[in-house]
Design a protein around this motif. Structure first.
Motif, PDB file in Angstrom:
ATOM      1  N   ARG A  30      -4.915  12.078   2.661  1.00 31.90           N
ATOM      2  CA  ARG A  30      -4.595  12.997   1.772  1.00 31.90           C
ATOM      3  C   ARG A  30      -4.231  12.280   0.179  1.00 31.90           C
ATOM      4  NH1 ARG A  30      -3.635  18.542   1.394  1.00 31.90           N
ATOM      5  NH2 ARG A  30      -4.766  18.762   3.339  1.00 31.90           N
ATOM      6  N   PRO A  31      -3.555  11.323   0.401  1.00 38.11           N
ATOM      7  CA  PRO A  31      -2.963  10.481  -1.021  1.00 38.11           C
ATOM      8  C   PRO A  31      -4.249  10.009  -1.739  1.00 38.11           C
ATOM      9  CG  PRO A  31      -1.729   9.713   0.896  1.00 38.11           C
ATOM     10  CD  PRO A  31      -2.612  10.549   1.343  1.00 38.11           C
ATOM     11  N   GLN A  32      -5.330   9.629  -0.781  1.00 38.64           N
ATOM     12  CA  GLN A  32      -6.455   9.070  -1.672  1.00 38.64           C
ATOM     13  C   GLN A  32      -7.396  10.274  -2.223  1.00 38.64           C
ATOM     14  OE1 GLN A  32      -8.278   6.738   1.420  1.00 38.64           O
ATOM     15  NE2 GLN A  32      -6.322   5.570   1.742  1.00 38.64           N
ATOM     16  N   THR A  38      -1.856  14.711  -9.994  1.00 37.58           N
ATOM     17  CA  THR A  38      -0.804  14.884  -8.869  1.00 37.58           C
ATOM     18  C   THR A  38      -0.310  13.688  -8.491  1.00 37.58           C
ATOM     19  OG1 THR A  38      -2.606  16.479  -7.849  1.00 37.58           O
ATOM     20  CG2 THR A  38      -0.816  15.596  -6.409  1.00 37.58           C
ATOM     21  N   THR A  39       1.033  13.836  -8.816  1.00 38.76           N
ATOM     22  CA  THR A  39       1.828  12.509  -8.910  1.00 38.76           C
ATOM     23  C   THR A  39       3.185  12.684  -7.756  1.00 38.76           C
ATOM     24  OG1 THR A  39       3.310  13.371 -10.717  1.00 38.76           O
ATOM     25  CG2 THR A  39       1.534  12.024 -11.308  1.00 38.76           C
ATOM     26  N   ASP A  40       3.895  11.696  -7.720  1.00 34.47           N
ATOM     27  CA  ASP A  40       5.015  11.808  -6.664  1.00 34.47           C
ATOM     28  C   ASP A  40       4.799  12.344  -5.245  1.00 34.47           C
ATOM     29  OD1 ASP A  40       6.494  10.630  -8.874  1.00 34.47           O
ATOM     30  OD2 ASP A  40       6.640  12.574  -9.622  1.00 34.47           O
ATOM     31  N   TYR A  56       4.936  16.835  -3.704  1.00 35.48           N
ATOM     32  CA  TYR A  56       4.141  16.576  -4.715  1.00 35.48           C
ATOM     33  C   TYR A  56       4.448  17.026  -6.223  1.00 35.48           C
ATOM     34  CZ  TYR A  56       0.675  19.807  -3.607  1.00 35.48           C
ATOM     35  OH  TYR A  56       0.192  21.197  -3.321  1.00 35.48           O
ATOM     36  N   ARG A  57       4.274  16.494  -7.448  1.00 40.37           N
ATOM     37  CA  ARG A  57       4.077  17.300  -8.437  1.00 40.37           C
ATOM     38  C   ARG A  57       2.728  17.292  -8.908  1.00 40.37           C
ATOM     39  NH1 ARG A  57       8.317  15.435 -12.671  1.00 40.37           N
ATOM     40  NH2 ARG A  57       8.424  17.462 -12.928  1.00 40.37           N
ATOM     41  N   TRP A  58       2.345  18.648  -9.494  1.00 39.14           N
ATOM     42  CA  TRP A  58       1.069  18.844  -9.948  1.00 39.14           C
ATOM     43  C   TRP A  58       1.000  19.203 -11.384  1.00 39.14           C
ATOM     44  CZ3 TRP A  58      -1.515  23.910 -11.329  1.00 39.14           C
ATOM     45  CH2 TRP A  58      -2.816  23.506 -11.637  1.00 39.14           C
ATOM     46  N   HIS A  59       0.527  18.354 -12.294  1.00 45.57           N
ATOM     47  CA  HIS A  59       0.488  18.512 -13.664  1.00 45.57           C
ATOM     48  C   HIS A  59      -0.497  19.487 -14.125  1.00 45.57           C
ATOM     49  CE1 HIS A  59       3.488  15.110 -14.039  1.00 45.57           C
ATOM     50  NE2 HIS A  59       2.960  14.948 -12.974  1.00 45.57           N
ATOM     51  N   ALA A  60      -0.319  20.640 -14.221  1.00 44.74           N
ATOM     52  CA  ALA A  60      -1.207  21.750 -14.583  1.00 44.74           C
ATOM     53  C   ALA A  60      -1.842  21.267 -16.238  1.00 44.74           C
ATOM     54  CB  ALA A  60      -0.968  23.115 -14.621  1.00 44.74           C
TER      55      ALA A  60
END
Length: 144
Positions: A30-32, A38-40, A56-60
Motif C-alpha cells: 500500500r505505501p508503494q 498522500t503523506t505521513d 495518513y494525510r491526503w492533500h486535496a
C-alpha cells in the motif's frame, strides 16, 4: 448535507486473489501505491487485511488536507472496507473476476457539508478523490 459517492474502476491482468493480496497488504504494498499527495502514512495495528488500522494525510489542495485514521474490515472474501474513525469517510475495495483477470472497484463515500461549502465540496472533492484512486490503481496495475 448530502452523501458524496465516488467510484473508480480498473481491469487488471491478474487473478482476483493476487490483486486482493496486494490491496490488503498495508505494510509493504500500500505505501508503494500511494501518490505523492498522500503523506505521513502509518500502519498503527495489524498490517494485512481485516483488523489493520492505518493513518495518513491526503492533500486535496495546498490548503485542504484530510487526516484519515481508518480501520479495515472485510464483510466478504472480495471486499475490504476502510472506515475513517474521524469522519463518515468510507472507502470500499471490491475485487471480482473479469475474464482471465480482475475488476477492481474503489468506492469512496462520505456525508458532505451543507450550504455554499457543501456545493464546492460536491463539485471539487470528487475530482481529487477520483485522481487519488486512479493513481493508486495505475500503480497497482504495474505491480500485478
Amino acid at each position: 448535507m448530502g452523501q458524496i459517492n465516488i467510484v473508480v474502476e480498473r481491469s487488471l491482468d491478474a487473478a482476483p486473489g493476487r490483486v486482493l493480496e496486494l490491496v490488503s497488504d498495508y505494510v509493504e504494498t500500500r505505501p508503494q501505491l500511494l501518490p505523492a499527495d498522500t503523506t505521513d502514512y502509518q500502519v498503527l495495528a495489524g498490517g494485512k487485511g481485516p483488523g489493520t488500522r492505518i493513518s495518513y494525510r491526503w492533500h486535496a489542495t495546498r490548503k485542504r488536507i484530510r487526516d484519515v485514521a481508518a480501520e479495515v474490515t472485510a464483510p466478504d472474501a472480495q471486499t475490504l472496507v476502510e472506515a475513517d474513525q474521524n469522519s463518515t469517510l468510507r472507502t470500499v475495495w471490491r475485487v471480482l473476476p473479469e475474464g482471465a483477470g480482475s475488476r477492481v472497484t474503489v468506492t469512496t463515500t462520505w456525508t458532505g457539508a451543507g450550504g455554499v461549502g457543501g456545493f464546492f465540496e460536491r463539485t471539487f472533492a470528487p475530482i481529487g478523490v477520483r485522481k487519488l484512486w486512479t493513481a493508486v490503481l495505475a500503480n497497482l496495475a504495474t505491480r500485478v
